[in-house]
Design a protein around this motif. Structure first.
Motif, PDB file in Angstrom:
ATOM      1  N   HIS A   1      59.138 -40.802 -25.716  1.00  0.00           N
ATOM      2  CA  HIS A   1      60.354 -40.112 -26.162  1.00  0.00           C
ATOM      3  C   HIS A   1      61.007 -39.363 -25.008  1.00  0.00           C
ATOM      4  O   HIS A   1      62.238 -39.315 -24.899  1.00  0.00           O
ATOM      5  N   ALA A   2      60.193 -38.774 -24.127  1.00  0.00           N
ATOM      6  CA  ALA A   2      60.716 -38.017 -22.985  1.00  0.00           C
ATOM      7  C   ALA A   2      61.118 -38.913 -21.830  1.00  0.00           C
ATOM      8  O   ALA A   2      61.654 -38.435 -20.818  1.00  0.00           O
ATOM      9  N   GLN A   3      60.860 -40.223 -21.963  1.00  0.00           N
ATOM     10  CA  GLN A   3      61.166 -41.200 -20.920  1.00  0.00           C
ATOM     11  C   GLN A   3      60.447 -40.858 -19.612  1.00  0.00           C
ATOM     12  O   GLN A   3      61.024 -40.847 -18.524  1.00  0.00           O
ATOM     13  N   MET A   4      59.151 -40.554 -19.761  1.00  0.00           N
ATOM     14  CA  MET A   4      58.292 -40.268 -18.621  1.00  0.00           C
ATOM     15  C   MET A   4      57.002 -41.063 -18.764  1.00  0.00           C
ATOM     16  O   MET A   4      56.654 -41.520 -19.857  1.00  0.00           O
TER      17      MET A   4
ATOM     18  N   ALA B   1      63.477 -31.341 -25.031  1.00  0.00           N
ATOM     19  CA  ALA B   1      64.037 -32.142 -26.125  1.00  0.00           C
ATOM     20  C   ALA B   1      62.923 -32.815 -26.923  1.00  0.00           C
ATOM     21  O   ALA B   1      63.006 -32.934 -28.154  1.00  0.00           O
ATOM     22  N   THR B   2      61.882 -33.240 -26.249  1.00  0.00           N
ATOM     23  CA  THR B   2      60.761 -33.875 -26.942  1.00  0.00           C
ATOM     24  C   THR B   2      60.004 -32.872 -27.789  1.00  0.00           C
ATOM     25  O   THR B   2      59.543 -33.183 -28.903  1.00  0.00           O
ATOM     26  N   ARG B   3      59.873 -31.637 -27.312  1.00  0.00           N
ATOM     27  CA  ARG B   3      59.216 -30.613 -28.115  1.00  0.00           C
ATOM     28  C   ARG B   3      60.021 -30.325 -29.379  1.00  0.00           C
ATOM     29  O   ARG B   3      59.456 -30.160 -30.473  1.00  0.00           O
ATOM     30  N   GLU B   4      61.346 -30.247 -29.240  1.00  0.00           N
ATOM     31  CA  GLU B   4      62.191 -30.041 -30.427  1.00  0.00           C
ATOM     32  C   GLU B   4      62.047 -31.206 -31.397  1.00  0.00           C
ATOM     33  O   GLU B   4      61.967 -31.006 -32.614  1.00  0.00           O
ATOM     34  N   TRP B   5      61.994 -32.418 -30.879  1.00  0.00           N
ATOM     35  CA  TRP B   5      61.824 -33.607 -31.722  1.00  0.00           C
ATOM     36  C   TRP B   5      60.472 -33.577 -32.425  1.00  0.00           C
ATOM     37  O   TRP B   5      60.367 -33.886 -33.619  1.00  0.00           O
ATOM     38  N   ALA B   6      59.430 -33.203 -31.686  1.00  0.00           N
ATOM     39  CA  ALA B   6      58.084 -33.176 -32.257  1.00  0.00           C
ATOM     40  C   ALA B   6      57.987 -32.201 -33.423  1.00  0.00           C
ATOM     41  O   ALA B   6      57.280 -32.459 -34.404  1.00  0.00           O
ATOM     42  N   LEU B   7      58.707 -31.079 -33.345  1.00  0.00           N
ATOM     43  CA  LEU B   7      58.681 -30.098 -34.430  1.00  0.00           C
ATOM     44  C   LEU B   7      59.211 -30.683 -35.735  1.00  0.00           C
ATOM     45  O   LEU B   7      58.841 -30.234 -36.815  1.00  0.00           O
TER      46      LEU B   7
END
Length: 321
Positions: free
Chosen positions: A241-244, A220-226
């Protein structure tokens, strides 16, 4: 009229039927702005008899092995061809056919087709991949091959290998993108109803003893970053963003993509910059800003490093201006 690039697909029995169909579907779908084909795909086999597939049918090739000598690209789909798969060798007829390939021809394997390239000595000293389930066996048969089962494909310039099955689609799209640009590759992907590029590597499909929960992912974070490539994408921001934690995020990101977060972001920014150069007349500095590469000088640096061209040369090649 421009010369059409010839792709020869060598079917070795028993061929993986799905793999055998990938090159024709992908390359035959690539056309120029006027709808003219960019590739001529020909299937070939060592004999005129139908080639048995692994999934209950047979394939009749269009031509014999003489086609290999006229090809610009040779593709070997996945196969259970026993000499290569079990002993790491080639029968004389197969070796002789491969020996007719012209120097400089691009050679590609899909899935277990890598065993054939390795048996021919084409992967010695090179990084390569194959289906994750067979990676250890390839490594054992050919210790000089640098097997990486965590990636979807490996581009070695004149020799390219893909991971298992559907990863052949990713590799063909990569080849089309390298040959003719992002717009053509995206059009092929759209027609075939597949993503223009697939996030993550083969590592996400490898069987593990303990499955991690679905929410423990960077997808989900990769999709957001795009969607935010023009912003400051630090490790801390991505991890938040990834909550990690940053440390957990970096480890998980590498497991899923085979890349560090910074390298992945840089590559996606360069992809976006290439797409803008292919389809717009924006100033170089504006392309750099929109893609998140910052300055025109930074864009020039990464484009030369990535594709060996300046932004103006790249635009001229793909826009014809």
């Amino acid at each position: 009229m421009a010369v059409v690039h010839r792709v020869a697909v060598l079917l070795l029995p028993p061929v993986v039927g799905f793999d055998a169909t990938i090159p024709a579907l992908m390359f035959d779908s690539a056309t120029d702005a006027d709808g003219a084909p960019l590739y001529d795909v020909v299937t070939c086999a060592l004999s005129p008899e139908p080639v048995a597939a692994t999934t209950g049918f047979a394939v009749v090739a269009q031509a014999g092995p003489e086609t290999l000598a006229t090809a610009d690209t040779v593709v070997i789909p996945g196969t259970r061809y026993a000499p290569a798969r079990h002993e790491g060798v080639l029968e004389p007829a197969v070796a002789s056919a491969l020996a007719t390939i012209r120097p400089g021809t691009r050679i590609v394997s899909i899935c277990t087709g890598a065993f054939v390239l390795a048996a021919a000595g084409l992967l010695d000293g090179r990084p390569a991949t194959t289906h994750w389930k067979h990676a250890d066996h390839l490594r054992a048969l050919h210790p000089r091959v640098q097997v990486d089962e965590n990636v979807l494909f490996v581009d070695g310039g004149d020799v390219l290998t893909s991971a298992g099955l559907a990863a052949g689609i990713d590799l063909c799209l990569h080849i089309i993108r390298s040959d003719h640009g992002t717009q053509v590759a995206n059009a092929v992907a759209k027609y075939c109803v597949v993503p223009p590029w697939r996030e993550g590597g083969q590592a996400q499909f490898i069987e593990r003893q303990v499955a991690e929960p679905d929410h423990y992912s960077t997808a989900a974070t990769r999709e957001w970053a795009l969607r935010h490539l023009d912003e400051d994408l630090t490790i801390e921001r991505l991890a938040r963003h990834a909550q990690m934690s940053p440390r957990t995020f970096i480890r998980r990101f590498r497991e899923e993509t085979g890349q560090a977060p910074g390298a992945w972001v840089r590559n996606r920014r360069l992809d976006h910059a290439r797409e803008l150069l292919e389809s717009h007349q924006l100033p170089v500095d504006e392309v750099a800003r929109r893609s998140g590469l910052g300055t025109g000088a930074n864009l020039r640096h990464h484009l030369r490093r990535g594709v060996g061209m300046s932004p103006s040369s790249y635009r001229k090649v793909y826009q014809g201006i």
